[in-house]
Design a protein around this motif. Structure first.
Motif, short mmCIF file in Angstrom:
data_model
loop_
_atom_site.label_atom_id
_atom_site.label_comp_id
_atom_site.label_asym_id
_atom_site.label_seq_id
_atom_site.Cartn_x
_atom_site.Cartn_y
_atom_site.Cartn_z
N LEU A 43 0.83 -1.21 0.00
CA LEU A 43 0.00 0.00 0.00
C LEU A 43 0.86 1.26 0.00
O LEU A 43 2.03 1.21 0.38
N GLY A 44 0.27 2.37 -0.40
CA GLY A 44 0.99 3.67 -0.38
C GLY A 44 0.00 4.77 -0.67
O GLY A 44 -1.18 4.67 -0.33
N LYS A 45 0.46 5.81 -1.33
CA LYS A 45 -0.39 6.92 -1.81
C LYS A 45 -1.52 7.29 -0.84
O LYS A 45 -1.28 7.93 0.18
N GLY A 46 -2.76 6.87 -1.15
CA GLY A 46 -3.94 7.30 -0.39
C GLY A 46 -3.95 6.85 1.06
O GLY A 46 -4.79 7.31 1.84
N LEU A 47 -3.03 5.97 1.43
CA LEU A 47 -2.95 5.48 2.81
C LEU A 47 -2.83 6.64 3.80
O LEU A 47 -3.34 6.56 4.92
N SER A 48 -2.17 7.70 3.39
CA SER A 48 -2.05 8.88 4.27
C SER A 48 -2.82 10.05 3.68
O SER A 48 -2.58 11.20 4.06
N GLY A 49 -3.70 9.78 2.72
CA GLY A 49 -4.43 10.87 2.07
C GLY A 49 -3.51 11.84 1.34
O GLY A 49 -3.91 12.94 0.99
N GLY A 50 -2.26 11.42 1.14
CA GLY A 50 -1.30 12.29 0.46
C GLY A 50 -0.63 13.30 1.40
O GLY A 50 0.16 14.12 0.96
N PRO A 99 4.56 11.12 3.32
CA PRO A 99 5.10 10.06 2.47
C PRO A 99 5.25 8.75 3.25
O PRO A 99 6.16 8.60 4.07
N ILE A 100 4.33 7.84 3.01
CA ILE A 100 4.38 6.57 3.74
C ILE A 100 3.77 5.46 2.89
O ILE A 100 2.90 5.70 2.06
N GLY A 101 4.27 4.26 3.09
CA GLY A 101 3.71 3.08 2.44
C GLY A 101 3.64 1.97 3.47
O GLY A 101 4.10 2.14 4.61
N CYS A 129 2.75 7.15 10.81
CA CYS A 129 1.74 6.17 11.24
C CYS A 129 0.54 6.89 11.86
O CYS A 129 -0.61 6.47 11.68
N SER A 130 0.81 7.99 12.55
CA SER A 130 -0.28 8.75 13.15
C SER A 130 -1.15 9.37 12.05
O SER A 130 -2.39 9.39 12.14
N VAL A 131 -0.50 9.86 10.99
CA VAL A 131 -1.26 10.43 9.86
C VAL A 131 -2.12 9.34 9.22
O VAL A 131 -3.29 9.57 8.88
N VAL A 132 -1.55 8.14 9.06
CA VAL A 132 -2.32 7.02 8.49
C VAL A 132 -3.53 6.72 9.36
O VAL A 132 -4.66 6.56 8.87
N SER A 133 -3.30 6.67 10.65
CA SER A 133 -4.38 6.35 11.57
C SER A 133 -5.53 7.36 11.45
O SER A 133 -6.70 6.99 11.34
N THR A 154 -6.08 9.35 8.89
CA THR A 154 -6.65 9.26 7.53
C THR A 154 -7.69 8.14 7.48
O THR A 154 -8.79 8.31 6.93
N LEU A 155 -7.35 6.98 8.06
CA LEU A 155 -8.28 5.85 8.02
C LEU A 155 -9.55 6.18 8.81
O LEU A 155 -10.65 5.83 8.39
N ASP A 156 -9.37 6.88 9.95
CA ASP A 156 -10.57 7.32 10.71
C ASP A 156 -11.45 8.21 9.85
O ASP A 156 -12.67 8.06 9.81
N TYR A 157 -10.80 9.14 9.15
CA TYR A 157 -11.55 10.09 8.33
C TYR A 157 -12.30 9.37 7.21
O TYR A 157 -13.48 9.64 6.94
N ILE A 158 -11.59 8.44 6.57
CA ILE A 158 -12.22 7.67 5.47
C ILE A 158 -13.47 6.97 5.98
O ILE A 158 -14.53 6.98 5.34
N LYS A 159 -13.34 6.39 7.18
CA LYS A 159 -14.46 5.64 7.76
C LYS A 159 -15.60 6.58 8.14
O LYS A 159 -16.75 6.38 7.75
N GLU A 160 -15.25 7.64 8.90
CA GLU A 160 -16.29 8.56 9.38
C GLU A 160 -17.07 9.21 8.23
O GLU A 160 -18.26 9.50 8.36
N HIS A 161 -16.41 9.46 7.14
CA HIS A 161 -17.06 10.16 6.02
C HIS A 161 -17.48 9.21 4.90
O HIS A 161 -17.83 9.66 3.81
#
Ligand SMILES: Cc1ncc(COP(=O)(O)O)c(C=O)c1O
Length: 319
Positions: free
Chosen positions: A177-184, A187-189, A221-225, A227-234
């Protein structure tokens, strides 16, 4: 997917995944399993390893002297089927090619098959024919070859599912995984594996000696966390599906345009293949000469498009 190895981007996620496959086989008492099979007209990243597994020749050619020799099979590219089949008479030759390749190399030598479930930059949204990945999974299981999906582009909702592989009736052994994992935003994969892969390595050698300075970076990792919350909530994954259907309906109206050869994709990941002539499927002579007009027009309407000129041109123009 139970365990995740965080890295600095998509290419590293691919490199780590391939190394995990190798380590799994070593710890499973099968040290000869090292060959990686991937597909022509694919993109997996730009380091020497990832580029060697990449099948987009336009990306590889300049750097060929640095690339190790790995094996590629034809892509699942229905619009220009490498086996000259049509959807009506398709018998999954492109999937069966994997079995041929494994037999040629010797099953004892093959470690992993790497593929994008929905193709990214090299084939702009190409979706495999029905049953393709089920057949691939079957072949991988038969020869103890791990199945690794590159979801650097398709992951975290882009195709209207959290992961593109959910469109197909299969689960991979390794997921990059990469890219959208942190919503951009960072830089993380990441490379994710199920428990049985982790367990094998942890309980046998107990060592995975690959990594990079910024691996597992807490800020990332915090940004990923978040981002995933945001994806879920919205409900962004569902939204990608809904808007993807809307986009597809709108794009459908372009199908009869003389320059539009194919429109494909899933969710919000869509590609248009432009051609010079719809009946012959001949490619535009010089895409850069013909397309800027379209791009500028789209931009004026608030739509930013990405051209992949010549990337699909790995095959003779008449194909
Ligand atoms: C499918 C796919 N795999 C791997 C990569 C490489 O990721 P990165 O550019 O983050 O290293 C990309 C980047 O475009 C990609 O689209």
């Amino acid at each position: 997917m139970d365990k995740v190895f965080f890295v600095s981007g998509g290419t590293e996620a691919i490199e780590i995944g391939i190394k995990i496959a190798r380590k799994y086989h070593l710890d499973n008492g099968k040290p000869s399993k090292s060959r990686v099979i991937s597909r022509w007209q694919s993109y997996h990243g730009s380091t020497a390893g990832a580029l060697a597994w990449t099948g987009a020749t336009a990306r590889r050619n300049d750097f060929m002297p640095y690339l190790h020799d790995f094996n590629h099979i034809p892509p699942a590219y229905c619009y220009r089927c490498w086996f000259n089949k049509t959807p009506a008479n398709c018998d999954l030759d492109c999937a069966n090619a994997l079995e041929n390749e494994i037999m040629c190399l010797g099953p004892d030598n093959v470690s992993v098959f790497l593929a994008e479930p929905v193709s990214g930059m090299a084939l702009c949204g190409a979706v495999p024919p029905k049953g393709y990945f089920e057949r691939i999974r079957e072949i991988c299981d038969k020869y103890d070859v791990l199945l690794m999906f590159d979801e650097v582009m398709t992951g975290t909702g882009r195709t209207g599912k959290m992961f593109a592989y959910e469109h197909f009736n299969v689960v991979p052994d390794i997921l990059a995984l990469g890219k959208g994992l942190s919503g951009g935003y960072f830089p993380i994969g990441a490379t994710a594996v199920p428990q049985y892969i982790h367990e094998k390595i942890a309980s046998e050698s107990g060592v995975f000696g690959a990594g990079h300075s910024w691996g597992g970076n807490p800020l990332g990792c915090s940004v990923v966390s978040k981002t995933l919350d945001y994806i879920k909530e919205h409900n962004l994954v569902e939204r990608s599906h809904t808007l993807g259907e809307y986009l597809n309906n709108k794009l459908d109206t372009l199908r009869s345009h003389p320059l539009v050869g194919d429109i494909r994709g899933k969710g919000l990941m869509r590609g248009i293949e432009f051609v010079r002539d719809r009946s012959t499927k001949n490619r535009l002579k010089r895409a850069w000469d013909s397309l800027p007009g379209y791009l500028l027009h789209a931009l004026k309407k608030g739509c930013s498009l990405n051209i992949r000129a010549g990337v699909t041109g790995d095959r003779p123009v008449t194909q």
